[in-house]
Design an enzyme around this catalytic site. Structure first.
Site, PDB file in Angstrom:
ATOM      1  N   HIS A   1      47.064  51.585  50.920  1.00  0.00           N
ATOM      2  CA  HIS A   1      48.069  50.698  50.339  1.00  0.00           C
ATOM      3  C   HIS A   1      49.016  50.112  51.381  1.00  0.00           C
ATOM      4  O   HIS A   1      50.030  49.494  51.023  1.00  0.00           O
ATOM      5  CB  HIS A   1      48.864  51.434  49.255  1.00  0.00           C
TER       6      HIS A   1
ATOM      7  N   LYS B   1      41.724  46.347  48.615  1.00  0.00           N
ATOM      8  CA  LYS B   1      43.051  46.140  48.041  1.00  0.00           C
ATOM      9  C   LYS B   1      43.620  44.842  48.619  1.00  0.00           C
ATOM     10  O   LYS B   1      43.219  43.760  48.204  1.00  0.00           O
ATOM     11  CB  LYS B   1      43.929  47.363  48.287  1.00  0.00           C
TER      12      LYS B   1
ATOM     13  N   SER C   1      50.353  55.986  46.715  1.00  0.00           N
ATOM     14  CA  SER C   1      49.888  54.971  45.770  1.00  0.00           C
ATOM     15  C   SER C   1      50.583  55.013  44.421  1.00  0.00           C
ATOM     16  O   SER C   1      50.601  54.004  43.707  1.00  0.00           O
ATOM     17  CB  SER C   1      48.384  55.114  45.555  1.00  0.00           C
TER      18      SER C   1
END
Length: 392
Positions: free
Chosen positions: A208, A239, A180
């Site tokens: 991610h 996300k 990340s």
């Protein structure tokens, strides 16, 4: 009230060092531009990779669920808080991830804590990349298992740890799929080969990578054509998916075990209907609108190359997570502040989130950004970087 003087001393020290930061409230919806302190700025710090936080299909799904089921569930999943939509979504998610089953937790952080703390005991060992996310580190701390840390994406270091761990009941190798803070991708094919060679389990945190890598955003396991060879996949729904939550995708055995032993799952109220419905709709968007991921990667290439051509160091990034390496913590925050003056919101990341001397302004472009916005952002980086002497 007396008693917190030692905490205040540490806060004062952070202020003196220029590393103390206030929370920054947004005054608008999340998007390619946001309003902060009455000023519209280009947003480069959000994890909203595909712009799904405001996708019409997902907003509509949330509204309908809210009207039909109310704003909350009133219970934990194991008592009275499991709606049919919860299980329907988990079945859909498992199919999407090409696994037998899936289970949703309240966040990605609690997913890692719940999985690691429940499946490992004193007879086991966990082998973790040194730059894994804080949620993995904290999850490991909650176990009674032994732990070994291998050098970042260093396969010789990983193999050494595996060789030294032959006497344990279970060896679990855990890694981020996309790291990340640096934006690099774990060498998953090599990790899988080593794990299979030494009969170890593998756990990949795709926070991610979910919605970013793989077919329709299925993650790093699918990206490397490793479906069926990774035991545990963890990801977030907050996300690229654009809503809230975390998930584990694995076998039915692990799902059933976590329902009974995963403490964050056992002791947290289930997601509101609107959250679950929006997450469910997000899977449909990923399947039916692949152009969003294509736009994300096109924007990523444009922006990353632009930063590099200006002379900025973007480290080892291979993904939309693109750090602008600065080094000094105070200078990192000065760059972030100057960028805001220039019309760009890009937060500085310093110790303890990253190692000392590794301060960076972490940028994340999204599918929502236009080329014009990214050009304006690059111009702002050029002005700010030259003013602070970071580039010539």
């Amino acid at each position: 009230m007396k008693g917190f003087e030692y905490l205040q001393e540490q806060l004062d020290e952070m202020r003196d060092q220029g590393t103390f930061r206030e929370l920054i409230p947004l005054e608008s919806a999340q998007g390619s531009k946001v309003t902060i302190k009455g000023k519209e700025v280009i947003q480069l710090s959000s994890n909203n990779y595909l712009g799904l936080t405001s996708h019409p299909r997902m907003k509509k799904a949330a509204e309908l669920a809210n009207e039909e089921y109310g704003v909350g569930t009133g219970s934990v999943r194991t008592i009275a808080g499991t709606l049919k939509m919860h299980e329907d979504f988990e079945e859909k998610l498992a199919k999407f991830k090409h696994t037998e089953a899936a289970l949703v937790f309240q966040s990605g952080f609690t997913t890692n804590q719940g999985v690691l703390s429940s499946i490992l005991g004193k007879d086991d060992v966990v082998i973790s990349d040194e730059l894994n996310h804080a949620s993995i580190i904290d999850g490991i701390r909650l176990t009674k298992a032994d732990r070994k840390i291998y050098k970042h994406v260093d396969m010789q270091s990983l193999e050494d740890a595996l060789k030294e761990s032959g006497d344990y009941r279970t060896r679990l190798v855990v890694t981020d799929g996309v790291f990340s803070m640096d934006g690099n991708i774990a060498p998953l094919p090599e990790i899988v080969e080593l794990a299979e060679k030494y009969n170890a389990l593998i756990m990949v945190d795709d926070a991610h990578a979910s919605g970013v890598l793989g077919d329709n955003g299925r993650g790093t396991v699918n990206h490397f054509n490793l479906d069926g060879r990774v035991h545990i996949q963890v990801g977030t729904l907050s996300k690229a998916i654009g809503v809230l939550g975390g998930y584990v995708a694995s076998t039915k055995t692990l799902r059933e075990y976590l329902i009974h032993k995963g403490r964050p799952f056992l002791f947290s109220t289930s997601h509101p209907p609107s959250v679950t419905a929006a997450n469910d709709a997000a899977i449909d968007v990923l399947l039916e609108e692949p152009e969003l991921i294509e736009k994300l990667w096109d924007n990523t290439k444009f922006f990353k190359e632009g930063l590099q051509s200006l002379g900025f160091d973007t480290g080892i990034s291979e993904t939309p997570v693109t750090p602008v390496m600065v080094g000094d913590d105070a200078l990192t925050h000065k760059l972030s502040d100057q960028l805001f003056e220039e019309g760009v919101f890009a937060q500085g990341i310093v110790f303890p989130t990253v190692q000392r001397g590794q301060g960076r302004v972490r940028t994340i472009v999204t599918a929502e950004h236009s080329k014009e916005e990214l050009k304006d952002a690059l111009d702002a980086f050029e002005r700010a970087g030259k003013k602070l002497g970071i580039i010539k």
